[in-house]
Design a protein around this motif. Structure first.
Motif, PDB file in Angstrom:
ATOM      1  N   ARG A 198       4.708   0.121  -2.646  1.00 44.90           N
ATOM      2  CA  ARG A 198       4.055  -0.385  -3.654  1.00 44.90           C
ATOM      3  C   ARG A 198       4.737  -1.383  -4.540  1.00 44.90           C
ATOM      4  O   ARG A 198       5.227  -1.231  -5.884  1.00 44.90           O
ATOM      5  CB  ARG A 198       3.432   0.622  -4.903  1.00 44.90           C
ATOM      6  CG  ARG A 198       2.367   1.524  -4.064  1.00 44.90           C
ATOM      7  CD  ARG A 198       1.940   2.567  -4.879  1.00 44.90           C
ATOM      8  NE  ARG A 198       1.099   3.529  -4.224  1.00 44.90           N
ATOM      9  CZ  ARG A 198       0.873   4.817  -4.515  1.00 44.90           C
ATOM     10  NH1 ARG A 198       0.951   5.214  -5.625  1.00 44.90           N
ATOM     11  NH2 ARG A 198       0.021   5.299  -3.581  1.00 44.90           N
TER      12      ARG A 198
ATOM     13  N   ARG B  75      -1.279  -5.442  -5.561  1.00 46.53           N
ATOM     14  CA  ARG B  75      -2.438  -5.330  -4.728  1.00 46.53           C
ATOM     15  C   ARG B  75      -3.181  -6.495  -4.318  1.00 46.53           C
ATOM     16  O   ARG B  75      -4.024  -6.739  -3.614  1.00 46.53           O
ATOM     17  CB  ARG B  75      -3.203  -4.187  -5.046  1.00 46.53           C
ATOM     18  CG  ARG B  75      -2.986  -2.737  -4.892  1.00 46.53           C
ATOM     19  CD  ARG B  75      -3.904  -1.892  -5.380  1.00 46.53           C
ATOM     20  NE  ARG B  75      -5.373  -1.928  -4.303  1.00 46.53           N
ATOM     21  CZ  ARG B  75      -5.334  -1.034  -3.181  1.00 46.53           C
ATOM     22  NH1 ARG B  75      -4.344  -0.248  -3.026  1.00 46.53           N
ATOM     23  NH2 ARG B  75      -6.256  -1.303  -2.403  1.00 46.53           N
TER      24      ARG B  75
ATOM     25  N   LEU C  20       0.854  -1.302   0.035  1.00 49.13           N
ATOM     26  CA  LEU C  20      -0.021  -0.060  -0.087  1.00 49.13           C
ATOM     27  C   LEU C  20       0.785   1.281  -0.064  1.00 49.13           C
ATOM     28  O   LEU C  20       0.385   2.346  -0.433  1.00 49.13           O
ATOM     29  CB  LEU C  20      -1.124   0.136   1.251  1.00 49.13           C
ATOM     30  CG  LEU C  20      -2.071  -1.004   1.225  1.00 49.13           C
ATOM     31  CD1 LEU C  20      -2.631  -1.131   2.639  1.00 49.13           C
ATOM     32  CD2 LEU C  20      -2.941  -0.938   0.128  1.00 49.13           C
TER      33      LEU C  20
END
Length: 448
Positions: free
Chosen positions: A185, A189, A182
């Motif tokens: 990165r 995800r 988050l």
């Protein structure tokens, strides 16, 4: 070279497809130092197909503290995923300007030296119970895991009034996913659907509710816990500033902010001191004198220059926040180079830590750099272990006291050694730079 009065920003050479990602991941601090030496304070990098501007060196460190620096950068984009994942409206690290100041004012006391100054004997007791449990003579201790457990124990007691060691694996796992997926990165995800993460996330939510409920029921004789008390007061008196949706992320924020960072620094401190026998002798002597006192006060911590110097040298050589990540709020020019509104930037404020013009023989572990008359860290832009600008670490004074007491106690209590005299520290780059999980030390015996 200039184009229409502006300097053409150099692009760092990299590999096809991955760009500079591999060099950055191997040793991020050295990567940005090498780029600065070759290209100066502004250059560009490519990471997995994305191009980023970089401003670095003492020039960047000083500029971050100026009005122009504050108004030209924001951090919201890098923390938005965390805020959305936890159903919050905002978080301290992801806000800028007046909103950031409002949250900072709410949390300032809880993250300050005041929160720990009169509780040093508690920090010692928490450290002792962790050493008694996991640091037995004859054992080889996995340092980072043990330090993460210790730091979580300390933060629980100091900031919420209760330690909850059963949640340590969940906190550790959630923190790793938050930072890797988050914030930085570096991972996709898709990993947020991992059942292990989903379970750990539920457990951390359960922990935050328990912390809030237990503190709300606590009586007047409960142990102090400034951060959670101030958060609950803000929630009650000014729910616009601290709504229910933000309480969980604020209450558990110290774990995300402190678990990996403080544990990494303490682990690196332990390695660096054991690697240098002359420093080890000085640290032990100061630690033994410190704990010859019947009780410990903050004033006592002023008389341990070797331990403090070793901590500062660890923060310099093993920085946790190698770069800060920001977005340009507007077009601006830095040292002749144009940065466009909306660009993502890396800010290399720790580059000066490794420059000879600030620190002679910069890769040598020299704990006497910080005492007068040398005081090498006081040169403008030279020392930035806690970041720069409006987002400089709010808990830096609390963390320094926590680390000084913890390391002094460990070296007072235990006789430790590296697994071999020639051992070189194995290191990791994610989610934050620090010693690898494989790093172990031998407990040769108890000293006290």
């Amino acid at each position: 070279m200039t184009v229409d009065g502006e300097v053409r920003t150099p692009m760092v050479r990299g590999l096809p497809l991955v760009g500079n990602a591999l060099r950055m991941s191997r040793d991020p601090a050295r990567f940005f130092v090498d780029c600065y030496r070759e290209h100066g304070p502004v250059f560009r990098v490519r990471v997995l197909g994305r191009e980023h501007a970089v401003i670095a060196g003492p020039e960047a460190a000083e500029w971050m503290g100026t009005k122009e620096g504050r108004e030209s950068l924001r951090s919201r984009e890098f923390w938005r995923g965390l805020v959305d994942e936890y159903g919050a409206t905002r978080t301290l690290s992801g806000e800028d300007g007046p909103s950031h100041k409002e949250l900072r004012d709410i949390m300032r006391r809880g993250y300050s030296r005041e929160a720990i100054a009169d509780r040093l004997d508690e920090v010692v007791a928490i450290t002792d119970r962790n050493l008694d449990r996991a640091w037995r003579p004859g054992s080889a201790v996995p340092v980072l895991r043990s330090m993460q457990a210790l730091v979580t124990d300390q933060l629980g007691e100091l900031m919420s009034g209760a330690s909850r060691p059963e949640y340590v694996p969940d906190i550790r796992l959630v923190t790793m996913y938050i930072l890797n997926v988050l914030v930085t990165r570096q991972h996709p995800r898709l990993l947020l659907h991992d059942p292990r993460y989903r379970r750990a996330k539920r457990r951390v939510a359960e922990l935050s509710r328990a912390m809030i409920d237990d503190r709300a029921r606590a009586g007047a004789d409960a142990r102090p816990a400034l951060l959670i008390d101030d958060l609950l007061r803000a929630n009650r008196d000014n729910p616009r500033a601290m709504p229910d949706s933000d309480l969980m992320i604020s209450v558990t924020g110290p774990y995300v902010a402190g678990l990996d960072t403080v544990a990494n620094t303490i682990s690196a401190f332990l390695y660096a001191v054991l690697k240098h026998p002359d420093v080890l002798a000085r640290v032990r002597a100061e630690a033994d004198e410190l704990f010859a006192r019947p009780t410990l006060t903050e004033r006592d911590l002023r008389g341990i220059p070797a331990i403090r110097g070793a901590l500062m040298e660890t923060l310099r050589l093993y920085p946790i926040a190698v770069v800060q990540m920001r977005t340009a709020t507007r077009d601006f020019t830095f040292h002749g180079h144009r940065i466009a509104e909306g660009e993502t930037l890396y800010i290399g404020t720790t580059v000066p830590h490794f420059l000879e013009e600030f620190y002679p023989d910069p890769y040598r572990f020299d704990i006497d750099r910080y005492e007068k008359p040398r005081a090498e860290h006081l040169a403008p832009g030279a020392f930035s272990p806690y970041g720069r600008g409006q987002h400089v670490c709010l808990g830096k004074t609390l963390a320094e006291v926590q680390m000084l007491v913890t390391m002094a106690r460990i070296f007072h209590r235990l006789d430790l050694s590296l697994e071999s005299p020639g051992y070189e520290l194995a290191r990791k780059a994610t989610p934050t730079p620090g010693p690898a999980l494989s790093f172990r030390v031998r407990v040769d015996g108890h000293r006290a």
